[in-house]
Design an enzyme around this catalytic site. Sequence first.
Site, PDB file in Angstrom:
ATOM      1  CE1 TYR A 124       2.897  14.538  10.662  1.00  0.00           C
ATOM      2  CE2 TYR A 124       3.276  15.136   8.368  1.00  0.00           C
ATOM      3  CZ  TYR A 124       2.533  14.483   9.327  1.00  0.00           C
ATOM      4  OH  TYR A 124       1.435  13.778   8.945  1.00  0.00           O
ATOM      5  CD  GLU A 170      -2.321  -1.088   2.942  1.00  0.00           C
ATOM      6  OE1 GLU A 170      -3.375  -1.695   3.131  1.00  0.00           O
ATOM      7  OE2 GLU A 170      -1.714  -0.462   3.844  1.00  0.00           O
ATOM      8  N   PRO A 171       1.740   1.445  -0.961  1.00  0.00           N
ATOM      9  CG  PRO A 171       2.959   1.404  -2.938  1.00  0.00           C
ATOM     10  CD  PRO A 171       1.972   0.614  -2.137  1.00  0.00           C
ATOM     11  NE  ARG A 231       5.996   9.803   3.384  1.00  0.00           N
ATOM     12  CZ  ARG A 231       5.506  10.809   4.112  1.00  0.00           C
ATOM     13  NH1 ARG A 231       5.742  12.047   3.760  1.00  0.00           N
ATOM     14  NH2 ARG A 231       4.795  10.579   5.200  1.00  0.00           N
ATOM     15  CB  CYS A 271      -3.584  35.157  11.880  1.00  0.00           C
ATOM     16  SG  CYS A 271      -4.068  36.395  10.685  1.00  0.00           S
ATOM     17  CD  GLU A 272      -2.521  29.511  14.111  1.00  0.00           C
ATOM     18  OE1 GLU A 272      -1.699  29.242  15.012  1.00  0.00           O
ATOM     19  OE2 GLU A 272      -3.743  29.418  14.238  1.00  0.00           O
TER      20      GLU A 272
HETATM   21  N1  PLP Z   1      -1.318   1.979   4.619  1.00  0.00           N
HETATM   22  C1  PLP Z   1      -1.740   2.416   5.819  1.00  0.00           C
HETATM   23  C2  PLP Z   1      -2.580   1.524   6.651  1.00  0.00           C
HETATM   24  C3  PLP Z   1      -1.389   3.697   6.256  1.00  0.00           C
HETATM   25  O1  PLP Z   1      -1.811   4.138   7.438  1.00  0.00           O
HETATM   26  C4  PLP Z   1      -0.593   4.520   5.414  1.00  0.00           C
HETATM   27  C5  PLP Z   1      -0.174   5.866   5.853  1.00  0.00           C
HETATM   28  O2  PLP Z   1       0.039   6.170   6.957  1.00  0.00           O
HETATM   29  C6  PLP Z   1      -0.191   4.016   4.172  1.00  0.00           C
HETATM   30  C7  PLP Z   1      -0.567   2.740   3.802  1.00  0.00           C
HETATM   31  C8  PLP Z   1       0.639   4.832   3.236  1.00  0.00           C
HETATM   32  O3  PLP Z   1       1.821   5.175   3.801  1.00  0.00           O
HETATM   33  P1  PLP Z   1       2.959   5.879   2.919  1.00  0.00           P
HETATM   34  O4  PLP Z   1       2.338   7.057   2.289  1.00  0.00           O
HETATM   35  O5  PLP Z   1       4.004   6.210   3.882  1.00  0.00           O
HETATM   36  O6  PLP Z   1       3.392   4.859   1.916  1.00  0.00           O
END
Ligand code: PLP
Length: 420
Positions: free
Chosen positions: A316, A273-274, A276, A344-345
């Site tokens: 972050y 599940e990438p 980023r 305004c922060e």
């Molecule tokens: N899968 C799950 C369950 C997540 O919580 C996240 C992000 O936090 C991701 C996949 C995607 O993570 P990233 O964008 O770091 O690949």
Amino acid sequence: MHYFRYRGNVLYCDSVRVKDIAEKAGTPVYIYSHRTLIEHYRKIKNAFASLRPLICFSMKSNSSLALCRALVKAGSGLDIVSGGELFKALKIGADPGKIVYASVGKTPDEISRAIKAGILFFNVESIPELCAIEKMCGRLKKRAKISLRVNPEVDAHTHHYITTGTQENKFGIDIDTVTKIFRQKDCYRHLDIVCLHVHIGSQITESGPFVKAVRKVSSLIRLLRSEGHKIDYLNIGGGMGIVYRKERPQTAADFAKAVAPLIKKLGVKLILEPGRFISGNSGILVAKVLYVKKSKSKNFIITDAAMNDLARPSLYGAYHEIVPVHRSSSSRARMKYDVVGPICESGDFLAKGRRLAAVKEGELLAVMGAGAYGFAMSSNYNARPRSAEVMAIGRNFYVTRKRETYADLVRGERIPGVLK
Ligand code: PLP
């Protein structure tokens, strides 16, 4: 690696001048490189090719319809975390058989919609959630496939806000409880519990924590199988880090080399599940310099982009490289600036203490690596309309989301009659 590159002193996205996009779409504007996006999807797919994985792009990193559609068209599945993301996924014609759904707080309505859509897996994060899905399946007279999200108690060595695989975090189910669920799985008559899921955090730059997590779930799978349970799939989540500054994250190939042999031995179907890794370097945020202000101790570049457009630096302390859209041909002195927005922060900044070639009002700056958790985390704070989004595909570019208007800001609001 990305396709935001200078030709001479001019910044291009793929084969389009960034300046031309900013002139047409205005600023602030998110600009995505189709080529960079698809190449990153293919990089991870190819690295694991021997396992024929299902890559489910994590929509939370960027749920732009056009961007997700481009990935779905290239063969990607989707990782969703809400009914809204399910709605968007179905809207772009994603195959429900390639959708996996994680979240610690799925509502009955969200569960019902996902069951009816026929998604591939619910990534389940607690026993009460498992019971809620079982109940809903009974009501709808349907079955659902379940993946149990294991909390492997592995520290991913990343920012504590994006660490998810330790006891401290709200995510996943501990190994003992997962084992108990399998032993009692006959209680869940409508559920096929056939997958384990593990996701330990985000922006992880080394393979070590992934290997640790996969080893832990591998042992668990072996134990469960020895008791006669069937586990056909393993979802190893997302989390692969990218280059924002000087990080040297593992490449997709390094990552695969480290974890694929462990998975091969298990003989499971692999899901990743990438988010980023695919979207991060595919997008930039372009802002215009409104003012250059000198105080007694600092120089400020005040841009028309703010923390509501890109929250990561404020949230972050994240670092994003900032470069000029047009490099000056005359040499300019380098100065130290705080790059800030109009909100305004005091926490409203894109960069602090950044050395940049002197900047003038009206110039355009590109905030790099803004494709993941950029627009997706944007808001209307300070009643600021959200920015436009544009995708460059080859020599052309397309506005994929119109800039919000002031009318958009009040859409849905009502003043009670008694106040009129
Ligand atoms: N899968 C799950 C369950 C997540 O919580 C996240 C992000 O936090 C991701 C996949 C995607 O993570 P990233 O964008 O770091 O690949």
